[in-house]
Scaffold this motif. Structure first.
Motif, mmCIF file in Angstrom:
data_model
loop_
_atom_site.group_PDB
_atom_site.id
_atom_site.type_symbol
_atom_site.label_atom_id
_atom_site.label_comp_id
_atom_site.label_asym_id
_atom_site.label_seq_id
_atom_site.Cartn_x
_atom_site.Cartn_y
_atom_site.Cartn_z
ATOM 1 N N ARG A 281 0.818 -1.220 0.000
ATOM 2 C CA ARG A 281 0.000 0.000 0.000
ATOM 3 C C ARG A 281 0.844 1.260 0.000
ATOM 4 O O ARG A 281 0.527 2.228 -0.688
ATOM 5 C CB ARG A 281 -0.927 -0.009 1.229
ATOM 6 N N ASP A 300 1.325 5.748 6.528
ATOM 7 C CA ASP A 300 0.547 6.202 5.375
ATOM 8 C C ASP A 300 1.483 7.013 4.481
ATOM 9 O O ASP A 300 2.609 7.337 4.879
ATOM 10 C CB ASP A 300 -0.647 7.040 5.831
ATOM 11 N N ALA A 341 -7.575 1.170 5.570
ATOM 12 C CA ALA A 341 -6.624 0.065 5.684
ATOM 13 C C ALA A 341 -6.857 -0.736 6.962
ATOM 14 O O ALA A 341 -6.799 -1.975 6.960
ATOM 15 C CB ALA A 341 -5.196 0.597 5.648
#
Length: 369
Positions: A281, A300, A341
């Motif tokens: 990701r 992130d 997520a």
């Protein structure tokens, strides 16, 4: 009017000494000053704590009519004052009132040896005030004559560096008006806006920032056409708008989280399966994946880089205010990708356990907006 940064924040609390004990022993702050009736602070007890560039004033009302006592009765412990550093507090106060800010406290001057501090207050969001502070002389003199300075034990600590942002929750339908207030009155710019929908819940958020770039407010609003979530719970338990969490920046989140956890700070849990898809990701992370998993640190990314973050559990009886630790590696956003997520990780975890059912979104202890 030049808003240079956050001078300090003030929490109104039921017991300043008890709150200071937690922030000292668990979070690594140290006592830097104190004041009360003996120093001219009528009806209150205030303790000044510091770490890095962060200054936090903890205030308890000693009488039922004191503003801190009234605040705690309505909201519980919380951030009641966001103090803004300006070049001229009296002029800034006059300008903000002219632009439409509600006046709270007119300018007052505190003087000491070669030191002058001027403060004034205007209303912010809900019962949160903005204290305007201008300083001349010794920066260690917090409020000369009102808060007696305590010699530091060491270098003030460097696990936590400064205040990255404050997240403020407002009732549904109030976001646009609040953004407009900070834009038109305080001169802040809207730098980021998004809508997040997950598991039947929805929220809108807008980030506003001072021209200096040193004051950032994340404004949050739940969408009540969807299933109630943690923002709705905050508004109910806090009895209205207020600071939901305080984000403190660190230069080394792995070291900071390990140290604070060893001191007894409890962090929100993260499903182990969150880390199974992490690198796919966000790309390679410059930290051992197993160490991030052990500590529960979230990752992130945005177009500018990565950020690492984690949230504490609230220690307050109403389960409202909590802390965020954040390390920025170029990223300018606030980790909203972690909401989805974490939800998807929870689904994978349950599926792997053979549950085979639809699950609710992570609780407020599993994901922080």
């Amino acid at each position: 009017m030049d808003i240079q940064g956050i001078d300090h924040i003030e929490l109104f609390v039921g017991d300043a000494r008890q709150a200071a004990f937690y922030f000292d022993r668990a979070v690594g702050f140290e006592l830097r000053g104190q004041g009360g009736p003996e120093t001219g602070l009528a009806g209150q007890r205030s303790l000044l704590l510091g770490q890095g560039e962060i200054r936090m004033l903890l205030t308890t009302g000693l009488t039922g009519g004191h503003p801190a006592a009234r605040y705690v009765r309505r909201h519980g412990d919380g951030v009641a004052v966001i103090a803004l550093a300006v070049d001229d507090a009296a002029a800034a106060y006059a300008e903000l009132v002219r632009r439409g800010a509600a006046p709270v406290t007119p300018p007052s001057t505190f003087t000491g040896a070669d030191t002058e501090v001027v403060t004034a207050e205007v209303a912010g969001v809900g019962d949160v005030r903005h204290r305007l502070v201008s300083r001349r002389g010794d920066p260690a003199q917090f409020l000369p004559g009102a808060v007696a300075v305590t010699p530091p034990r060491g270098d003030g600590g460097r696990l936590l560096v400064d205040i990255d942002h404050l997240a403020i929750c407002v009732p549904p339908g109030r976001l646009a008006g609040t953004v407009g207030h900070y834009r038109d009155v305080f001169g802040f710019a809207e730098v980021f806006a998004e809508r997040v929908e997950v598991a039947g819940q929805a929220m809108n958020s807008t980030v506003v920032r001072s021209p200096s770039g040193r004051v950032t407010l994340v404004l949050l609003e739940p969408d009540r056409s969807h299933r109630p979530g943690q923002l709705d719970a905050f508004l109910q338990q806090h009895a209205g708008a207020g600071v939901q969490h305080l984000a403190l920046r660190t230069d080394d989140i792995v070291t900071a989280v390990a140290a604070l956890a060893a001191r007894g700070v409890r962090f929100a849990g993260t499903p182990a399966s969150y880390y199974d898809a992490l690198q796919a990701r966000v790309g390679p992370v410059d930290a051992p994946l197993e160490r991030l998993r052990d500590l529960g640190v979230l990752v992130d990314r945005d177009h500018a880089g990565q950020l690492l973050q984690i949230f504490t559990e609230s220690v307050h009886v109403r389960r409202t205010l909590f802390l965020e630790l954040i390390e920025r590696r170029g990223a300018r956003s606030f980790g909203s990708g972690n909401i989805r997520a974490l939800y998807e990780a929870k689904e994978r975890e349950l599926a792997a356990a053979g549950e085979g059912r639809t699950v609710a979104a992570p609780t407020s202890q599993e994901v922080r907006a």
